[in-house]
Write a protein that holds these residues in place. Sequence first.
Motif, PDB file in Angstrom:
ATOM      1  N   ASP A 135       0.735  -1.312  -0.151  1.00 20.44           N
ATOM      2  CA  ASP A 135       0.158  -0.080   0.153  1.00 20.44           C
ATOM      3  C   ASP A 135       1.350   1.165  -0.374  1.00 20.44           C
ATOM      4  OD1 ASP A 135      -3.270  -0.777   1.102  1.00 20.44           O
ATOM      5  OD2 ASP A 135      -1.620  -2.493   1.633  1.00 20.44           O
ATOM      6  N   ASN A 138       2.587   3.020  -2.700  1.00 24.41           N
ATOM      7  CA  ASN A 138       0.940   3.052  -4.103  1.00 24.41           C
ATOM      8  C   ASN A 138       0.800   1.111  -4.935  1.00 24.41           C
ATOM      9  OD1 ASN A 138       0.077   4.615  -5.502  1.00 24.41           O
ATOM     10  ND2 ASN A 138       1.320   5.311  -7.469  1.00 24.41           N
ATOM     11  N   HIS A 143      -4.987  -2.931  -7.136  1.00 18.79           N
ATOM     12  CA  HIS A 143      -3.509  -2.695  -8.563  1.00 18.79           C
ATOM     13  C   HIS A 143      -3.432  -3.429  -8.751  1.00 18.79           C
ATOM     14  CE1 HIS A 143      -0.281  -1.119 -10.165  1.00 18.79           C
ATOM     15  NE2 HIS A 143      -1.390   0.783  -9.934  1.00 18.79           N
ATOM     16  N   HIS A 276       7.914   8.161  -6.634  1.00 16.69           N
ATOM     17  CA  HIS A 276       5.947   8.746  -6.851  1.00 16.69           C
ATOM     18  C   HIS A 276       5.885   9.005  -5.671  1.00 16.69           C
ATOM     19  CE1 HIS A 276       2.185   8.387  -8.098  1.00 16.69           C
ATOM     20  NE2 HIS A 276       2.555   7.883  -8.598  1.00 16.69           N
ATOM     21  N   PRO A 277       5.312  10.292  -5.888  1.00 17.70           N
ATOM     22  CA  PRO A 277       4.633  11.293  -5.163  1.00 17.70           C
ATOM     23  C   PRO A 277       3.664  11.083  -3.881  1.00 17.70           C
ATOM     24  CG  PRO A 277       4.193  12.445  -7.192  1.00 17.70           C
ATOM     25  CD  PRO A 277       4.230  11.215  -7.330  1.00 17.70           C
ATOM     26  N   ASN A 278       3.163   9.678  -4.301  1.00 10.87           N
ATOM     27  CA  ASN A 278       1.821   8.898  -3.158  1.00 10.87           C
ATOM     28  C   ASN A 278       3.056   8.414  -1.770  1.00 10.87           C
ATOM     29  OD1 ASN A 278      -0.253   9.810  -4.837  1.00 10.87           O
ATOM     30  ND2 ASN A 278      -0.618   8.296  -5.328  1.00 10.87           N
ATOM     31  N   LYS A 281       3.736  10.894   0.112  1.00 11.30           N
ATOM     32  CA  LYS A 281       2.820  11.105   0.887  1.00 11.30           C
ATOM     33  C   LYS A 281       2.458  10.754   2.116  1.00 11.30           C
ATOM     34  CE  LYS A 281      -0.582  12.875  -1.824  1.00 11.30           C
ATOM     35  NZ  LYS A 281      -1.648  12.771  -2.462  1.00 11.30           N
ATOM     36  N   ALA A 282       2.900   8.575   1.636  1.00 13.12           N
ATOM     37  CA  ALA A 282       2.170   7.861   2.347  1.00 13.12           C
ATOM     38  C   ALA A 282       3.515   8.445   4.087  1.00 13.12           C
ATOM     39  CB  ALA A 282       3.136   6.929   1.367  1.00 13.12           C
TER      40      ALA A 282
END
Length: 328
Positions: A135, A138, A143, A276-278, A281-282
């Motif tokens: 998770d 990403n 997915h 990745h930006p996600n 963020k996580a």
Amino acid sequence: MLDQALDEIKTSPNLPALQDLRVKYLGKKGLVTEQLKGLGSLEPEARKLAGQEINKLKTVINDAIDAKKAELELNALNEKLEKESLDVTLPGRHYSPGGLHLLTQVINKLSDVFRSMGYDVEVGPELEDEWHNFDALNTPGWHPARDLQDTFWTTDGRVMRTHTSPMQVRYMETHKPPFKIVVPGKVYRNEALDATHEAQFHQLEALVVGERVTLADLKGAINQMAIALMGKGTKTRLQPSYFPFVEPGAEFAIWWTHPRTGKEEWLELGGCGMVHPNVFKAVGYENVTGFAFGFGIERLAMVSYGIPDIRYFYQSDMRVLEQFRGVL
Ligand code: DAH
């Protein structure tokens, strides 16, 4: 009595038996001593003669015992020397030296290469939770990329990590940028086993995060690694590809001379990209960029040393392992 005594002494097998004979004949209640005691009842003249006789007997027996004692002691010493003797002309015994497994050697070499480039070497857990393995990278439950990484789950919902990438998340959760790390380690996949697929293998993950880390830095890092592994002038290339936790993502390859065929070709080694930006963020990161890459260590070792089957790494067959003792 003398003949019997001498005979017994002569055939006495060892020192304790000889000591028993000494007691038997010469001890306080010994046979010879008893004779001396009987002298008192004789006439003075006879007593003198008999006394001399008995003393002579005593001396003869005593001397015989002493001589036998010396002989037995010498024998014992010789036996001991025989047993403990050391033939310095014998050839030495051969103990074959142990050695590090080829994969350990490759991991050590990679760690050295990256340390020399300023990276820290980190390790993480092989039993992961879903959040770190998927998770946070990403890759939520729906997915499609999850299908590519079928693996082993425990009944309480944890997962044998499918890649070393979860250590990206773990490291970022507990450290502040900037940093450069590599993470070598074991990973697990539910694979149909064949010459190139094992349910267990190794990867090396790299993660670099800071202000204004760029794709050019990623290319430079991969180049540097390739040169350290394969020598000066080694070229690398990135080909666009997709991994959920990087954007843009790529596969990287190294232009090298195949050690067996002698042919020059692209060796596709692993995946890479900009974090990745996600993912940031996580883990609560802001205003940073970073790159990551990861590749399989068995594959690198197999092509480098012409090993035709990945299963050889885990069969503990000395005929295989011995060939790679101290190669790196
Ligand atoms: N974790 C990926 C795998 O096992 C490999 C990988 C791809 C690692 C891209 C990365 C990356 O760090 O940026 O297939």
